[in-house]
Scaffold this active site. Structure first.
Site, PDB file in Angstrom:
ATOM      1  N   HIS A  71      22.727  -4.218   4.660  1.00 36.53           N
ATOM      2  CA  HIS A  71      23.154  -4.071   3.273  1.00 36.53           C
ATOM      3  C   HIS A  71      22.859  -2.666   2.748  1.00 36.53           C
ATOM      4  O   HIS A  71      22.064  -1.903   3.311  1.00 36.53           O
ATOM      5  CB  HIS A  71      22.454  -5.113   2.394  1.00 36.53           C
ATOM      6  CG  HIS A  71      20.962  -4.936   2.330  1.00 36.53           C
ATOM      7  ND1 HIS A  71      20.341  -3.954   1.581  1.00 36.53           N
ATOM      8  CD2 HIS A  71      19.964  -5.615   2.936  1.00 36.53           C
ATOM      9  CE1 HIS A  71      19.039  -4.035   1.715  1.00 36.53           C
ATOM     10  NE2 HIS A  71      18.777  -5.046   2.540  1.00 36.53           N
ATOM     11  N   GLU A  90      16.252 -12.274   5.167  1.00 35.13           N
ATOM     12  CA  GLU A  90      15.302 -11.300   5.685  1.00 35.13           C
ATOM     13  C   GLU A  90      13.965 -11.965   6.021  1.00 35.13           C
ATOM     14  O   GLU A  90      13.666 -13.075   5.565  1.00 35.13           O
ATOM     15  CB  GLU A  90      15.118 -10.176   4.659  1.00 35.13           C
ATOM     16  CG  GLU A  90      14.150  -9.065   5.043  1.00 35.13           C
ATOM     17  CD  GLU A  90      14.496  -8.317   6.333  1.00 35.13           C
ATOM     18  OE1 GLU A  90      14.578  -8.974   7.396  1.00 35.13           O
ATOM     19  OE2 GLU A  90      14.647  -7.083   6.283  1.00 35.13           O
TER      20      GLU A  90
END
Length: 205
Positions: free
Chosen positions: A9, A79
């Site tokens: 990202h 994550e």
């Protein structure tokens, strides 16, 4: 068999400051949005068999801005859960634990009862993702795309290469860059890594 394209990202406030950002659901900064839009020419008109993204908005927004609007979310692409080290920089952690390594030592539990994760924990999630992805790549012959987070993607790459999860430490991945996992003579290889891709027809992954 198609290749697997990995996209980290774009920038967030915490990634710019080097703060561990696990499950804290931060938005992209203006720079992060610009980084994500810069990926769009690479994906424009490119046939892919699937797009998977972390459910966290920094990954989902990156996929949208890159033109990957039909992405399905996968909880296993979240994550690393940094537990009690969420929001801290490595330098801050080293003030108390000078020899600390995320890859070797993991993290302490968070005060709210979350235990955090070890490299092996993240590796098990990566293995589940790969088990779902490999048949899709084999059946279609087209590339697939995963949009997620630095440490998760590093662990996933290690597992793709049949390495221990902790060997993800070897694969630096900066914001809004792309990696390509491929095969050569039937064996898993890295065909491109940590690159700012150019549009089709130019050099790049």
């Amino acid at each position: 068999m198609g290749d697997l394209l990995l996209v980290r990202h774009g920038e967030t406030e915490w990634s710019a400051a080097g703060r561990h950002t696990g499950r804290t659901d931060l938005p992209l900064t203006a720079e992060g949005e610009a980084e994500a839009r810069a990926l769009a020419p690479f994906f424009a008109g490119r046939a892919v068999s699937f797009v998977l993204t972390s459910p966290l908005r920094r990954a989902r927004h990156t996929a949208e801005l890159a033109g990957l609007r039909d992405a399905a979310t996968d909880e296993d692409l979240c994550e690393w859960d940094y537990g009690g080290y969420e929001g801290l920089t490595t330098a801050r952690i080293h003030e108390a634990r000078p020899d600390w390594s995320l890859w070797r030592d993991g993290v302490p539990a968070h005060g709210d009862g979350r235990p955090g994760e070890s490299a092996e924990d993240v590796g098990r999630r990566a293995d589940r993702v790969l088990a779902r992805i490999r048949p899709l790549l084999a059946d279609s012959g087209e590339d697939g795309v995963v949009v997620a987070h630095a440490h998760l993607l590093r662990v996933l790459t290690a597992r793709y290469l049949d390495l221990p999860p902790s060997e993800g430490r070897l694969f630096l991945l900066t914001t809004a860059t792309l990696g390509r996992l491929s095969t050569e003579h039937g064996l898993p290889v890295i065909a491109g890594w940590n690159q700012r891709p150019l549009p089709r027809g130019g050099a790049g992954p």
